[in-house]
Design an enzyme around this catalytic site. Structure first.
Site, PDB file in Angstrom:
ATOM      1  N   GLU A 112      -5.315  -8.501   0.705  1.00 28.78           N
ATOM      2  CA  GLU A 112      -5.992  -8.320   1.976  1.00 28.78           C
ATOM      3  C   GLU A 112      -7.307  -7.988   1.719  1.00 28.78           C
ATOM      4  OE1 GLU A 112      -4.416  -4.825   4.447  1.00 28.78           O
ATOM      5  OE2 GLU A 112      -2.518  -5.536   4.127  1.00 28.78           O
ATOM      6  N   GLU A 154       0.581  -1.166   0.125  1.00 31.67           N
ATOM      7  CA  GLU A 154       0.266  -0.014  -0.107  1.00 31.67           C
ATOM      8  C   GLU A 154       0.876   1.262   0.057  1.00 31.67           C
ATOM      9  OE1 GLU A 154      -2.979  -0.120   3.096  1.00 31.67           O
ATOM     10  OE2 GLU A 154      -3.754  -1.905   2.429  1.00 31.67           O
TER      11      GLU A 154
HETATM   12  O1  IFM Z   1      -4.560  -2.865   9.088  1.00 28.93           O
HETATM   13  C1  IFM Z   1      -4.326  -2.431   7.994  1.00 28.93           C
HETATM   14  C2  IFM Z   1      -3.200  -2.996   7.212  1.00 28.93           C
HETATM   15  O2  IFM Z   1      -2.023  -2.647   7.577  1.00 28.93           O
HETATM   16  C3  IFM Z   1      -2.924  -2.374   5.665  1.00 28.93           C
HETATM   17  N1  IFM Z   1      -4.360  -2.418   4.835  1.00 28.93           N
HETATM   18  C4  IFM Z   1      -5.609  -2.189   5.607  1.00 28.93           C
HETATM   19  C5  IFM Z   1      -5.422  -2.828   6.908  1.00 28.93           C
HETATM   20  C6  IFM Z   1      -6.889  -2.367   7.762  1.00 28.93           C
HETATM   21  O3  IFM Z   1      -7.039  -1.132   7.986  1.00 28.93           O
END
Ligand code: IFM
Length: 427
Positions: free
Chosen positions: A338, A154
């Site tokens: 994710e 990210e």
């Molecule tokens: O916890 C975070 C993660 O570190 C990165 N992506 C989003 C998740 C939820 O906010």
């Protein structure tokens, strides 16, 4: 029964600073998140990652839980601040492989060594070269057993939440620095890919958080550029989109000669998906500091049910996103690295089960519409340190009691085990 292709990679994900704790162990040096979380007012209730889930010491118990869930793969991040002694990851990887779980390593999930920040951090071009050195060293140590590598997690968050709104470490509020950081993060990715390939890495990827932007055409186009295309196009097409470049150049200059380096071929694109954003034209709006130059655009409230993060639950957004990626950037296999939801605390978590069920179905529909999706990692294996929100937001398939550090698999963990076992969803 809705089934997934044979070999579909079901996994769960975590990140170093969010779970490891042990911040002084074995020569670990301070990171920007140590500094930030210890700065009064930056993290809810002064929470820090000092102990977190103590995964550094309890990793064997956690790997046992993963094995009970039947995970095919585990996505974790390596802490750059532990570069002096990576033996913890040796132990972790060996434990995973012993139980037949594929280790999927991310090199950078936001814990930049503070010393590099002191030298300018991601606003300093040199950090990209330091990242490539680190990537080479980590691969040299673990590459005989870890075959799947992700450079960055990210970069949008690192650049814009870290340097524009300043809600995350390093807490900078300078739009020019944010765009410069975004460019240097992409340069780091490209240099990192080269370093990993030079070491013989089999599969190399980048993970982006991608957010469909819905609403009025013109504002949605601009914000899509600043949220999504600003990374997708340089990495996958070797160019900044013209509208995005014109916008960036209002704030800073970027070196376009870096684009061939940034656009190193990757084997997989990691997609982190949680929600959609809705925007409308509104001349009275001061904009959103995470999107510098967004004055005149307003963010609408979420529609329908939300998670504990107040994020709209929108599985159709995932389906459309996957289809769009396969249409606009063909030829790059996709992995959901994710997806998950913060839900009220407790072991019974029907909300998380229905969130995941709906998103798994959306992903499957996208595959029927042509998306080349290879796997799905639920965020998160464990409740963990949710950055500026501290420990208040719980994303885990497994509950963590922060007093005793006891782990308790939730109903969603048992449900996910069934999904994995049958490689599909019932009915
Ligand atoms: O916890 C975070 C993660 O570190 C990165 N992506 C989003 C998740 C939820 O906010």
């Amino acid at each position: 029964m809705i089934s997934f292709p044979r070999g579909f990679l079901w996994g769960a994900a975590t990140a170093s600073y969010q779970i490891e704790g042990a911040v002084h162990a074995d020569g670990r040096v301070p990171s920007i998140w140590d500094t930030f979380s210890h700065t009064p007012g930056m993290v809810a209730d002064g929470h820090t990652g000092d102990v977190a889930c103590d995964h550094y010491n309890r990793y064997l118990e956690d790997v046992e839980i993963m094995a009970e869930l039947g995970l095919k793969a585990y996505r974790f991040s390596i802490a750059w601040p532990r570069l002096a002694d990576l033996s913890f990851y040796d132990r972790l990887v060996d434990a995973l492989l012993d139980r037949g779980i594929a280790p999927v390593a991310t090199l950078y999930h936001w814990d930049l060594p503070q010393a590099l920040q002191d030298a300018g951090g991601w606003a300093n071009r040199d950090t990209a070269y330091r990242f490539a050195d680190y990537a080479a060293a980590a691969h040299k140590r673990l590459g005989d057993r870890v075959t799947t590598w992700t450079t960055l997690n990210e970069p949008w968050v690192s650049a814009f939440v870290g340097h524009a709104s300043g809600r995350h470490a390093p807490g900078v509020t300078d739009p020019a620095a944010a765009f410069t950081a975004a460019h240097h993060l992409m340069l780091a990715h490209g240099l990192g890919v080269r370093a990993l390939r030079a070491g013989g890495a089999e599969s190399v990827s980048l993970t982006l958080n991608l957010t469909p932007i819905l609403g009025d055409d013109e504002p949605a186009r601009l914000i899509d550029g600043l949220a999504n295309r600003i990374f997708l196009d340089p990495v996958l097409r070797g160019e900044y989109p013209a509208d995005v470049l014109a916008h960036v150049e209002r704030f800073t200059e970027v070196d376009l000669d870096d684009l061939p380096t940034i656009a190193q071929p990757i084997d997989v694109l990691g997609v982190n998906y949680y929600t959609v954003n809705r925007v409308v034209a509104d001349p009275s709006s001061g904009g959103n500091p995470e999107y510098p130059g967004s004055e005149g655009i307003a963010w609408e409230d979420p529609r329908g049910p939300v998670t504990e993060m107040d994020w709209e639950i929108n599985p159709a957004g995932l389906e459309d996103l996957l289809v769009r990626l396969s249409r606009d950037y063909p030829g790059t296999p996709l992995m959901i690295t994710e997806n998950g939801a913060a839900m009220p605390d407790g072991v019974a978590d029907p909300g998380r089960i229905s969130y995941l069920d709906a998103h798994f179905r959306a992903a499957r529909s996208a595959m029927e519409r042509g998306a080349d999706l290879r796997g799905y990692f639920v965020w998160s294996l464990l409740d963990n340190f949710e950055w500026a929100r501290g420990y208040h937001k719980r994303f885990g398939l497994v509950r963590v009691d922060y007093e005793t550090l006891e782990r308790t698999p939730r109903d969603s963990a048992r449900w996910y085990r069934e999904v994995i076992a049958r490689n599909g969803l019932a009915g």
